[in-house]
Design an enzyme around this catalytic site. Sequence first.
Site, PDB file in Angstrom:
ATOM      1  N   ASP A 161      64.732 -24.434 -28.847  1.00  0.00           N
ATOM      2  CA  ASP A 161      63.556 -25.273 -28.649  1.00  0.00           C
ATOM      3  C   ASP A 161      63.212 -25.253 -27.159  1.00  0.00           C
ATOM      4  O   ASP A 161      63.899 -25.886 -26.355  1.00  0.00           O
ATOM      5  CB  ASP A 161      63.822 -26.695 -29.110  1.00  0.00           C
ATOM      6  CG  ASP A 161      62.598 -27.578 -28.994  1.00  0.00           C
ATOM      7  OD1 ASP A 161      61.543 -27.099 -28.513  1.00  0.00           O
ATOM      8  OD2 ASP A 161      62.666 -28.754 -29.385  1.00  0.00           O
TER       9      ASP A 161
ATOM     10  N   ASP B 279      79.118 -22.544 -30.476  1.00  0.00           N
ATOM     11  CA  ASP B 279      78.526 -21.510 -29.622  1.00  0.00           C
ATOM     12  C   ASP B 279      79.617 -20.598 -29.061  1.00  0.00           C
ATOM     13  O   ASP B 279      79.449 -19.377 -28.989  1.00  0.00           O
ATOM     14  CB  ASP B 279      77.732 -22.138 -28.470  1.00  0.00           C
ATOM     15  CG  ASP B 279      76.491 -22.874 -28.930  1.00  0.00           C
ATOM     16  OD1 ASP B 279      75.964 -22.545 -30.003  1.00  0.00           O
ATOM     17  OD2 ASP B 279      76.040 -23.783 -28.202  1.00  0.00           O
TER      18      ASP B 279
ATOM     19  N   HIS C 275      68.503 -24.883 -32.563  1.00  0.00           N
ATOM     20  CA  HIS C 275      68.495 -26.231 -32.002  1.00  0.00           C
ATOM     21  C   HIS C 275      67.913 -27.193 -33.034  1.00  0.00           C
ATOM     22  O   HIS C 275      67.222 -26.776 -33.975  1.00  0.00           O
ATOM     23  CB  HIS C 275      67.664 -26.268 -30.721  1.00  0.00           C
ATOM     24  CG  HIS C 275      68.384 -25.681 -29.557  1.00  0.00           C
ATOM     25  ND1 HIS C 275      67.737 -25.208 -28.444  1.00  0.00           N
ATOM     26  CD2 HIS C 275      69.703 -25.492 -29.321  1.00  0.00           C
ATOM     27  CE1 HIS C 275      68.628 -24.767 -27.574  1.00  0.00           C
ATOM     28  NE2 HIS C 275      69.817 -24.913 -28.093  1.00  0.00           N
TER      29      HIS C 275
ATOM     30  N   HIS D 146      73.137 -28.741 -23.640  1.00  0.00           N
ATOM     31  CA  HIS D 146      74.165 -27.691 -23.582  1.00  0.00           C
ATOM     32  C   HIS D 146      73.525 -26.352 -23.230  1.00  0.00           C
ATOM     33  O   HIS D 146      73.831 -25.311 -23.790  1.00  0.00           O
ATOM     34  CB  HIS D 146      74.976 -27.631 -24.886  1.00  0.00           C
ATOM     35  CG  HIS D 146      74.154 -27.537 -26.131  1.00  0.00           C
ATOM     36  ND1 HIS D 146      73.974 -26.368 -26.803  1.00  0.00           N
ATOM     37  CD2 HIS D 146      73.470 -28.467 -26.824  1.00  0.00           C
ATOM     38  CE1 HIS D 146      73.203 -26.571 -27.864  1.00  0.00           C
ATOM     39  NE2 HIS D 146      72.887 -27.829 -27.892  1.00  0.00           N
TER      40      HIS D 146
ATOM     41  N   ASP E 109      75.678 -23.298 -22.694  1.00  0.00           N
ATOM     42  CA  ASP E 109      76.096 -22.535 -23.871  1.00  0.00           C
ATOM     43  C   ASP E 109      75.029 -21.530 -24.285  1.00  0.00           C
ATOM     44  O   ASP E 109      75.336 -20.411 -24.692  1.00  0.00           O
ATOM     45  CB  ASP E 109      76.411 -23.476 -25.040  1.00  0.00           C
ATOM     46  CG  ASP E 109      77.562 -24.420 -24.730  1.00  0.00           C
ATOM     47  OD1 ASP E 109      78.495 -23.994 -24.026  1.00  0.00           O
ATOM     48  OD2 ASP E 109      77.515 -25.576 -25.177  1.00  0.00           O
TER      49      ASP E 109
ATOM     50  N   GLY F 192      77.386 -26.446 -32.528  1.00  0.00           N
ATOM     51  CA  GLY F 192      77.218 -25.744 -31.249  1.00  0.00           C
ATOM     52  C   GLY F 192      77.883 -26.419 -30.059  1.00  0.00           C
ATOM     53  O   GLY F 192      78.740 -25.829 -29.402  1.00  0.00           O
TER      54      GLY F 192
ATOM     55  N   ARG G 230      73.841 -14.198 -22.270  1.00  0.00           N
ATOM     56  CA  ARG G 230      74.528 -13.260 -21.373  1.00  0.00           C
ATOM     57  C   ARG G 230      75.440 -12.320 -22.162  1.00  0.00           C
ATOM     58  O   ARG G 230      75.433 -11.103 -21.954  1.00  0.00           O
ATOM     59  CB  ARG G 230      75.334 -14.021 -20.326  1.00  0.00           C
ATOM     60  CG  ARG G 230      76.054 -13.111 -19.348  1.00  0.00           C
ATOM     61  CD  ARG G 230      76.771 -13.876 -18.236  1.00  0.00           C
ATOM     62  NE  ARG G 230      77.480 -15.062 -18.655  1.00  0.00           N
ATOM     63  CZ  ARG G 230      78.700 -15.067 -19.211  1.00  0.00           C
ATOM     64  NH1 ARG G 230      79.337 -13.950 -19.409  1.00  0.00           N
ATOM     65  NH2 ARG G 230      79.265 -16.204 -19.553  1.00  0.00           N
TER      66      ARG G 230
END
Length: 142
Positions: free
Chosen positions: A97, A77, A24, A104, A107, A72, A113
Amino acid sequence: MKFQLRLWTRGKNMNKKNIALVAHDARKDMMVDWVGRHRHALADMSIFATGTTGGRIADAYADLSVRALKSGPLGGDQQIGAMIAEDGLDGLVFFVDPLLPMPHDVDVKALTRLAIVYDLPMACSQSTADAVLHHLATEQDV
């Protein structure tokens, strides 16, 4: 540029491991510093990173093999997610962060996951990134 179905070659089929690096905005400096501390181990790997992070790493360490994907939020992402689903990565370092709201966030959750579903070593802090990198650098393919 047309989308290439295969942006990578699986690390264990070659001599190099494939690692994805994502950070980030407030963690990009931390990522560049982390890469600098581990550049010798990373020199033996193919690095895939989201846009700005990849550009900053490539600018700082021109000797490393860095492929900057899209930013991203603009699909980077998802590109990394596709690499995970296609068994194209050996590890993922994602410096999130935790103190700022994430526009997002969906994402971030999707990458987390997928890493869990496909049992991909994933690190979200410098100490766990050190451990994942050590594992990848010393792991012997069977």
